[in-house]
Design an enzyme around this catalytic site. Structure first.
Site, PDB file in Angstrom:
ATOM      1  N   GLN A 101      -5.059 -12.539 -12.674  1.00  0.00           N
ATOM      2  CA  GLN A 101      -4.892 -11.362 -13.522  1.00  0.00           C
ATOM      3  C   GLN A 101      -3.446 -11.168 -13.996  1.00  0.00           C
ATOM      4  OE1 GLN A 101      -6.406  -8.850 -10.189  1.00  0.00           O
ATOM      5  NE2 GLN A 101      -4.966  -7.320 -10.902  1.00  0.00           N
TER       6      GLN A 101
ATOM      7  N   ARG B 284       4.213  -0.592  -8.550  1.00  0.00           N
ATOM      8  CA  ARG B 284       5.309  -0.989  -9.454  1.00  0.00           C
ATOM      9  C   ARG B 284       6.404   0.077  -9.542  1.00  0.00           C
ATOM     10  NH1 ARG B 284       0.875  -4.020 -12.214  1.00  0.00           N
ATOM     11  NH2 ARG B 284       1.463  -6.209 -11.967  1.00  0.00           N
TER      12      ARG B 284
ATOM     13  N   GLN C 120      -9.837  -0.385 -15.691  1.00  0.00           N
ATOM     14  CA  GLN C 120     -10.326  -1.317 -14.664  1.00  0.00           C
ATOM     15  C   GLN C 120     -11.576  -0.759 -13.995  1.00  0.00           C
ATOM     16  OE1 GLN C 120      -7.822  -3.552 -11.682  1.00  0.00           O
ATOM     17  NE2 GLN C 120      -8.405  -1.846 -10.357  1.00  0.00           N
TER      18      GLN C 120
ATOM     19  N   GLY D  65      -1.589   6.398  -2.622  1.00  0.00           N
ATOM     20  CA  GLY D  65      -2.724   6.279  -3.548  1.00  0.00           C
ATOM     21  C   GLY D  65      -3.812   5.386  -2.949  1.00  0.00           C
ATOM     22  N   HIS D  66      -3.397   4.206  -2.434  1.00  0.00           N
ATOM     23  CA  HIS D  66      -4.385   3.320  -1.803  1.00  0.00           C
ATOM     24  C   HIS D  66      -5.019   4.003  -0.590  1.00  0.00           C
ATOM     25  CE1 HIS D  66      -1.562   0.166  -3.519  1.00  0.00           C
ATOM     26  NE2 HIS D  66      -2.727  -0.253  -3.989  1.00  0.00           N
TER      27      HIS D  66
ATOM     28  N   LYS E  14      -8.885   5.950 -10.127  1.00  0.00           N
ATOM     29  CA  LYS E  14      -8.878   6.316 -11.556  1.00  0.00           C
ATOM     30  C   LYS E  14      -7.529   6.031 -12.201  1.00  0.00           C
ATOM     31  CE  LYS E  14     -12.244  10.045 -11.768  1.00  0.00           C
ATOM     32  NZ  LYS E  14     -12.442  11.384 -12.322  1.00  0.00           N
ATOM     33  N   LYS E  15      -6.501   5.784 -11.410  1.00  0.00           N
ATOM     34  CA  LYS E  15      -5.191   5.429 -11.974  1.00  0.00           C
ATOM     35  C   LYS E  15      -5.357   4.223 -12.902  1.00  0.00           C
ATOM     36  CE  LYS E  15      -0.691   4.349 -12.067  1.00  0.00           C
ATOM     37  NZ  LYS E  15      -0.721   2.919 -12.152  1.00  0.00           N
ATOM     38  N   ASP E  16      -6.194   3.267 -12.488  1.00  0.00           N
ATOM     39  CA  ASP E  16      -6.519   2.106 -13.332  1.00  0.00           C
ATOM     40  C   ASP E  16      -7.857   2.410 -14.003  1.00  0.00           C
ATOM     41  OD1 ASP E  16      -4.296   0.258 -12.627  1.00  0.00           O
ATOM     42  OD2 ASP E  16      -5.111   0.600 -10.636  1.00  0.00           O
TER      43      ASP E  16
ATOM     44  N   LEU F 297       0.816  -1.214   0.000  1.00  0.00           N
ATOM     45  CA  LEU F 297       0.000   0.000   0.000  1.00  0.00           C
ATOM     46  C   LEU F 297       0.851   1.266   0.000  1.00  0.00           C
ATOM     47  CD1 LEU F 297      -2.747  -1.096   2.560  1.00  0.00           C
ATOM     48  CD2 LEU F 297      -2.684  -1.426   0.086  1.00  0.00           C
TER      49      LEU F 297
HETATM   50  O1  PAF Z   1      -6.258  -2.669  -8.662  1.00  0.00           O
HETATM   51  C1  PAF Z   1      -5.909  -3.681  -8.028  1.00  0.00           C
HETATM   52  O2  PAF Z   1      -5.110  -3.615  -7.080  1.00  0.00           O
HETATM   53  C2  PAF Z   1      -6.440  -5.044  -8.442  1.00  0.00           C
HETATM   54  O3  PAF Z   1      -6.609  -5.123  -9.830  1.00  0.00           O
HETATM   55  C3  PAF Z   1      -7.739  -5.417  -7.716  1.00  0.00           C
HETATM   56  C4  PAF Z   1      -8.877  -4.483  -8.046  1.00  0.00           C
HETATM   57  C5  PAF Z   1      -7.503  -5.417  -6.195  1.00  0.00           C
HETATM   58  C6  PAF Z   1      -8.168  -6.835  -8.127  1.00  0.00           C
HETATM   59  O4  PAF Z   1      -7.186  -7.771  -7.835  1.00  0.00           O
END
Ligand code: PAF
Length: 302
Positions: A57, A184, A150, A32-33, A145-147, A29
């Protein structure tokens, strides 16, 4: 903060509650988280986080094995931010049998951009998110929104499966030099870390160029007859495609291996039509590129 490892412990801890705010994560974490956690807390509901590195994934050549696992430090951060409950299942708990049922993501959304360069990625994300939703049964779930793509995949899944969950988007958090925060980023060496904000700058430049083209198009359309305006629209779309190619080449010249740098509609991530270009705040520039062995993604709404 209570830490539970199984779905049944989770249900016991939540009691009859179907009102939690939920933030799923893969751990490691960062700020951002934590900003997503704080956003979840504003709902006034108990805050539930999950930590689960989801094998589904990751492609076989990707970093599932080396993905940073920092559980104790993550727990400290979650406690500090006021998380009430952490669900941290292991693989046997979440995938006790082979996960043969999967969420197939739609063509035109799950197989473009990230989905094109990481085949199967969104199927893996959607499948685990659906399972986590089934375990937590939250009223609200927060996604960054970074992803960007997703977030859109999850929103569409929730809509199409009629899940009674409000999806709340969280703003991208950035380092002082503009680099979007990401687990990352920790893979970057010092020289790569210094170079990394170039991706955000490339997206800013592309967005500026697209906005400029949109402004010129809007001006010309006001002056021209509809038939002439159509031809100008096509010319503008060609100029945008050229700007995308230029952005890709410029990043390549700096030593990056870019996958894509594009302008898309915010609403569906489709390529913009001329009319979209002339509509302010309807577009997003998205990019993914490899710096050394680290693949970074970023985006910018405009
Ligand atoms: O964004 C992430 O960290 C992952 O893709 C998630 C949403 C926890 C699903 O594994």
């Amino acid at each position: 903060m209570q830490v539970v490892r199984t779905a049944s412990e989770l249900r016991t801890a939540l009691g009859a509650s179907r009102s939690a705010a939920f933030v799923p994560t893969m751990g490691n974490l960062h700020e951002g988280h934590l900003s997503l956690m704080r956003l979840g807390k504003t709902s006034g509901q108990p805050l539930v986080a999950s930590i689960f590195v989801n094998r589904l994934q990751f492609a076989p050549h990707e970093d599932f094995g080396s993905y940073p696992r920092t559980f104790e430090a993550d727990c400290e951060k979650l406690r500090a931010v006021g998380c009430d409950l952490l669900f941290a299942p292991d693989e046997r708990e979440l995938y006790p049998v082979e996960q043969t049922f999967r969420v197939a993501t739609p063509h035109g959304l799950g197989d473009i951009l990230e989905g094109e360069f990481r085949p199967g990625f969104f199927e893996g994300v959607a499948t685990v998110v659906l399972k986590l939703f089934g375990c937590v049964q939250p009223a609200v779930a927060v996604f960054g929104k970074k992803d960007y793509q997703q977030l859109m995949v999850v929103r569409r899944m929730v809509e199409q499966f009629n899940l009674p969950i409000a999806i709340v988007p969280g703003a991208t958090m950035r380092e002082a030099d503009g680099l979007a925060m990401s687990s990352r980023n920790g893979y970057l060496d010092a020289a790569e870390r210094a170079e990394a904000p170039a991706l955000a700058r490339a997206l800013q430049a592309l967005a500026r160029r697209a906005a400029e083209l949109g402004g010129e198009l809007a001006d010309e359309c006001r002056r021209l007859a509809p038939q002439a305006a159509e031809a100008v629209g096509e010319r503008t779309l060609r100029a945008l495609a050229q700007a995308e190619r230029d952005a890709l080449a410029a990043l390549g010249e700096r030593g990056w291996k870019p996958d894509y740098l594009v302008v898309r509609r915010r609403a569906d991530l489709a390529r913009p039509q001329a009319a979209d270009l002339a509509t302010p705040e309807s577009l997003v520039a998205l990019g993914a590129a490899r710096l050394g062995t680290t693949r970074l993604i970023d985006n910018l709404e405009f």
